[in-house]
Design a protein around this motif. Structure first.
Motif, PDB file in Angstrom:
ATOM      1  N   VAL A   1       2.785   4.724   9.075  1.00 18.94           N
ATOM      2  CA  VAL A   1       2.686   5.591   7.892  1.00 18.94           C
ATOM      3  C   VAL A   1       1.365   5.348   7.171  1.00 18.94           C
ATOM      4  O   VAL A   1       0.676   6.289   6.758  1.00 18.94           O
ATOM      5  N   ALA A   2       1.001   4.070   7.020  1.00 19.98           N
ATOM      6  CA  ALA A   2      -0.273   3.748   6.360  1.00 19.98           C
ATOM      7  C   ALA A   2      -1.455   4.330   7.128  1.00 19.98           C
ATOM      8  O   ALA A   2      -2.411   4.843   6.534  1.00 19.98           O
ATOM      9  N   ILE A   3      -1.385   4.274   8.453  1.00 16.90           N
ATOM     10  CA  ILE A   3      -2.459   4.848   9.272  1.00 16.90           C
ATOM     11  C   ILE A   3      -2.461   6.369   9.140  1.00 16.90           C
ATOM     12  O   ILE A   3      -3.520   6.996   9.005  1.00 16.90           O
ATOM     13  N   ALA A   4      -1.268   6.967   9.159  1.00 16.81           N
ATOM     14  CA  ALA A   4      -1.175   8.424   9.010  1.00 16.81           C
ATOM     15  C   ALA A   4      -1.731   8.878   7.675  1.00 16.81           C
ATOM     16  O   ALA A   4      -2.395   9.923   7.584  1.00 16.81           O
ATOM     17  N   ARG A   5      -1.473   8.115   6.627  1.00 17.65           N
ATOM     18  CA  ARG A   5      -2.006   8.480   5.309  1.00 17.65           C
ATOM     19  C   ARG A   5      -3.530   8.491   5.340  1.00 17.65           C
ATOM     20  O   ARG A   5      -4.169   9.375   4.748  1.00 17.65           O
ATOM     21  N   ALA A   6      -4.117   7.517   6.019  1.00 22.75           N
ATOM     22  CA  ALA A   6      -5.575   7.512   6.151  1.00 22.75           C
ATOM     23  C   ALA A   6      -6.052   8.710   6.962  1.00 22.75           C
ATOM     24  O   ALA A   6      -7.054   9.349   6.623  1.00 22.75           O
ATOM     25  N   LEU A   7      -5.333   9.049   8.023  1.00 21.82           N
ATOM     26  CA  LEU A   7      -5.732  10.176   8.871  1.00 21.82           C
ATOM     27  C   LEU A   7      -5.633  11.501   8.129  1.00 21.82           C
ATOM     28  O   LEU A   7      -6.448  12.408   8.345  1.00 21.82           O
TER      29      LEU A   7
ATOM     30  N   SER B   1       0.811  -1.216   0.000  1.00 19.19           N
ATOM     31  CA  SER B   1       0.000   0.000   0.000  1.00 19.19           C
ATOM     32  C   SER B   1       0.845   1.266   0.000  1.00 19.19           C
ATOM     33  O   SER B   1       0.378   2.329  -0.413  1.00 19.19           O
ATOM     34  N   LEU B   2       2.101   1.164   0.457  1.00 19.42           N
ATOM     35  CA  LEU B   2       2.989   2.327   0.453  1.00 19.42           C
ATOM     36  C   LEU B   2       3.862   2.313  -0.794  1.00 19.42           C
ATOM     37  O   LEU B   2       4.285   1.256  -1.259  1.00 19.42           O
ATOM     38  N   MET B   3       4.148   3.490  -1.329  1.00 21.00           N
ATOM     39  CA  MET B   3       4.979   3.623  -2.515  1.00 21.00           C
ATOM     40  C   MET B   3       6.443   3.764  -2.083  1.00 21.00           C
ATOM     41  O   MET B   3       6.811   4.774  -1.483  1.00 21.00           O
ATOM     42  N   PRO B   4       7.285   2.751  -2.346  1.00 20.17           N
ATOM     43  CA  PRO B   4       8.649   2.766  -1.808  1.00 20.17           C
ATOM     44  C   PRO B   4       9.521   3.867  -2.378  1.00 20.17           C
ATOM     45  O   PRO B   4      10.532   4.237  -1.761  1.00 20.17           O
ATOM     46  N   TRP B   5       9.171   4.404  -3.532  1.00 23.69           N
ATOM     47  CA  TRP B   5       9.991   5.456  -4.151  1.00 23.69           C
ATOM     48  C   TRP B   5       9.591   6.852  -3.678  1.00 23.69           C
ATOM     49  O   TRP B   5      10.210   7.839  -4.082  1.00 23.69           O
ATOM     50  N   LEU B   6       8.553   6.939  -2.821  1.00 23.88           N
ATOM     51  CA  LEU B   6       8.131   8.225  -2.278  1.00 23.88           C
ATOM     52  C   LEU B   6       8.499   8.318  -0.800  1.00 23.88           C
ATOM     53  O   LEU B   6       8.455   7.318  -0.076  1.00 23.88           O
ATOM     54  N   THR B   7       8.856   9.504  -0.352  1.00 26.37           N
ATOM     55  CA  THR B   7       9.116   9.698   1.073  1.00 26.37           C
ATOM     56  C   THR B   7       7.831   9.512   1.864  1.00 26.37           C
ATOM     57  O   THR B   7       6.729   9.448   1.309  1.00 26.37           O
ATOM     58  N   VAL B   8       7.978   9.438   3.179  1.00 30.53           N
ATOM     59  CA  VAL B   8       6.814   9.296   4.052  1.00 30.53           C
ATOM     60  C   VAL B   8       5.816  10.427   3.808  1.00 30.53           C
ATOM     61  O   VAL B   8       4.617  10.198   3.634  1.00 30.53           O
ATOM     62  N   ARG B   9       6.305  11.655   3.785  1.00 29.45           N
ATOM     63  CA  ARG B   9       5.407  12.791   3.570  1.00 29.45           C
ATOM     64  C   ARG B   9       4.711  12.695   2.217  1.00 29.45           C
ATOM     65  O   ARG B   9       3.503  12.954   2.120  1.00 29.45           O
ATOM     66  N   LYS B  10       5.443  12.339   1.181  1.00 31.82           N
ATOM     67  CA  LYS B  10       4.827  12.258  -0.142  1.00 31.82           C
ATOM     68  C   LYS B  10       3.834  11.100  -0.234  1.00 31.82           C
ATOM     69  O   LYS B  10       2.856  11.183  -0.982  1.00 31.82           O
ATOM     70  N   ASN B  11       4.050  10.032   0.544  1.00 27.74           N
ATOM     71  CA  ASN B  11       3.051   8.973   0.613  1.00 27.74           C
ATOM     72  C   ASN B  11       1.758   9.493   1.229  1.00 27.74           C
ATOM     73  O   ASN B  11       0.663   9.146   0.781  1.00 27.74           O
ATOM     74  N   LEU B  12       1.878  10.352   2.230  1.00 30.51           N
ATOM     75  CA  LEU B  12       0.683  10.929   2.848  1.00 30.51           C
ATOM     76  C   LEU B  12      -0.036  11.869   1.895  1.00 30.51           C
ATOM     77  O   LEU B  12      -1.269  11.953   1.897  1.00 30.51           O
ATOM     78  N   MET B  13       0.724  12.555   1.079  1.00 32.94           N
ATOM     79  CA  MET B  13       0.135  13.532   0.170  1.00 32.94           C
ATOM     80  C   MET B  13      -0.593  12.876  -1.006  1.00 32.94           C
ATOM     81  O   MET B  13      -1.500  13.483  -1.587  1.00 32.94           O
ATOM     82  N   LEU B  14      -0.219  11.654  -1.327  1.00 37.15           N
ATOM     83  CA  LEU B  14      -0.727  11.011  -2.540  1.00 37.15           C
ATOM     84  C   LEU B  14      -2.257  10.980  -2.621  1.00 37.15           C
ATOM     85  O   LEU B  14      -2.829  11.415  -3.627  1.00 37.15           O
TER      86      LEU B  14
ATOM     87  N   HIS C   1      10.933  12.602   5.951  1.00 36.72           N
ATOM     88  CA  HIS C   1      11.757  12.628   4.740  1.00 36.72           C
ATOM     89  C   HIS C   1      12.408  11.272   4.442  1.00 36.72           C
ATOM     90  O   HIS C   1      13.164  11.159   3.473  1.00 36.72           O
ATOM     91  N   GLN C   2      12.097  10.273   5.244  1.00 40.69           N
ATOM     92  CA  GLN C   2      12.614   8.936   4.989  1.00 40.69           C
ATOM     93  C   GLN C   2      11.692   8.196   4.014  1.00 40.69           C
ATOM     94  O   GLN C   2      10.556   8.617   3.752  1.00 40.69           O
ATOM     95  N   TYR C   3      12.208   7.081   3.500  1.00 42.01           N
ATOM     96  CA  TYR C   3      11.427   6.239   2.601  1.00 42.01           C
ATOM     97  C   TYR C   3      10.897   5.036   3.374  1.00 42.01           C
ATOM     98  O   TYR C   3      11.519   4.605   4.361  1.00 42.01           O
ATOM     99  N   PRO C   4       9.757   4.478   2.963  1.00 41.79           N
ATOM    100  CA  PRO C   4       9.179   3.345   3.708  1.00 41.79           C
ATOM    101  C   PRO C   4      10.156   2.208   3.942  1.00 41.79           C
ATOM    102  O   PRO C   4      10.176   1.607   5.032  1.00 41.79           O
ATOM    103  N   TRP C   5      10.997   1.899   2.949  1.00 43.21           N
ATOM    104  CA  TRP C   5      11.918   0.779   3.093  1.00 43.21           C
ATOM    105  C   TRP C   5      13.011   1.034   4.124  1.00 43.21           C
ATOM    106  O   TRP C   5      13.733   0.103   4.528  1.00 43.21           O
ATOM    107  N   GLN C   6      13.140   2.254   4.569  1.00 45.12           N
ATOM    108  CA  GLN C   6      14.109   2.576   5.617  1.00 45.12           C
ATOM    109  C   GLN C   6      13.531   2.420   7.012  1.00 45.12           C
ATOM    110  O   GLN C   6      14.249   2.575   7.998  1.00 45.12           O
ATOM    111  N   LEU C   7      12.245   2.086   7.101  1.00 46.56           N
ATOM    112  CA  LEU C   7      11.537   2.015   8.380  1.00 46.56           C
ATOM    113  C   LEU C   7      11.223   0.575   8.771  1.00 46.56           C
ATOM    114  O   LEU C   7      11.156  -0.308   7.918  1.00 46.56           O
TER     115      LEU C   7
END
Length: 266
Positions: free
Chosen positions: A156-162, A99-112, A142-148
């Motif tokens: 992050v997935a929950i934050a994106r929903a919020l 569900s998370l885009m690995p090439w996008l930062t955490v913030r950009k995943n939330l913005m999607l 500013h980190q990427y999902p694969w770094q977490l």
């Protein structure tokens, strides 16, 4: 006071499922997955749906989220029949890796998912900031999902929903892919989100202890095709915590009740 209240009519449930059925195929080859499901979720509740593996819980959620049409029956939000993805609902799935885009930062995943709302940049920024703060990930924007870690990725997935600011949060086995300690932390996060954001939450889970810990009510599914065996009220003290709540004799009794229903022969 609403016109309905004046007229002596009860307001509709936040989520109202009536005689819902779902099958695939047609005629003699049709495979019925769920049939005649009826239950409600009231505003501000946390309701968990439990049942044996393969009983059709995920199929049910897809119908509730408007991702699949029901074969018969209805699901409605505030009396409005769901016939597509409801704008007031957000979903969190078990598999955060997909569900998370690995090439996008955490913030950009939330913005999607906010892009189609065409919000002003300042509001998008504010929503992302608030969501990251709610799940304790301000430092990771500013980190990427694969770094977490796995637990952080699910946050992050929950934050994106919020960030979408839903009124109803639907979660499908959201904590199944993390270790036990992280699972406890995410369960407590779920209860905090419910309180802080005044949301209605529906969770599908295989974990009976989790269902009892989180819920105001537990909907128990059984048999194949799936049907509602019963709905159990969970009258445990609030606020709940992982040690005190799980040590209560009432918690053990509720867990036993749910397990006995799931294990009962069809």
């Amino acid at each position: 006071m609403t016109n309905e209240a004046v007229a002596g009519k009860a307001a509709p449930s936040r989520l109202d499922v009536r005689s819902l059925a779902k099958s695939y195929g047609a005629g003699a080859k049709a495979k019925v997955i769920i049939e005649d499901l009826t239950f409600t979720v009231e505003t501000g509740e946390v309701v968990c749906i439990v049942g044996p593996s393969g009983v059709g819980k995920t199929t049910l959620l897809k119908c509730l989220a408007g991702l699949q049409p029901a074969s018969s029956g209805t699901a409605a939000i505030d009396g409005r029949v769901i016939d597509g993805p409801p704008p007031e609902m957000a979903l969190v799935f078990q598999d955060y890796n997909r569900s998370l885009m690995p090439w996008l930062t955490v913030r950009k995943n939330l913005m999607l998912p906010l892009r189609h709302l065409r919000l002003p940049a300042a509001e998008t920024r504010e929503r992302c900031n608030d969501a990251l703060a709610a799940v304790g990930l301000e430092h990771a924007e500013h980190q990427y999902p694969w770094q977490l870690s796995g637990g952080m990725q699910q946050r992050v997935a929950i934050a994106r929903a919020l960030a979408y600011r839903p009124e109803i949060l639907v979660m499908d086995e959201p904590f199944a892919s993390v270790d036990a300690q992280t699972r406890f932390d995410l369960e407590d996060l779920c209860l905090k989100i419910r309180k802080d954001f005044n949301m209605t939450v529906l969770v599908v889970t295989h974990d009976i202890d989790e269902a009892v810990y989180l819920s105001d009510r537990v909907v128990v599914l059984g048999s194949k095709p799936a049907r509602v065996l019963t709905t159990i009220d969970v009258d445990l003290p609030s606020p709940r915590d992982q040690i005190t709540t799980r040590s209560l004799p009432e918690f053990a009794a509720l867990r036993t009740d749910v397990l006995s229903l799931i294990k009962r022969p069809a």
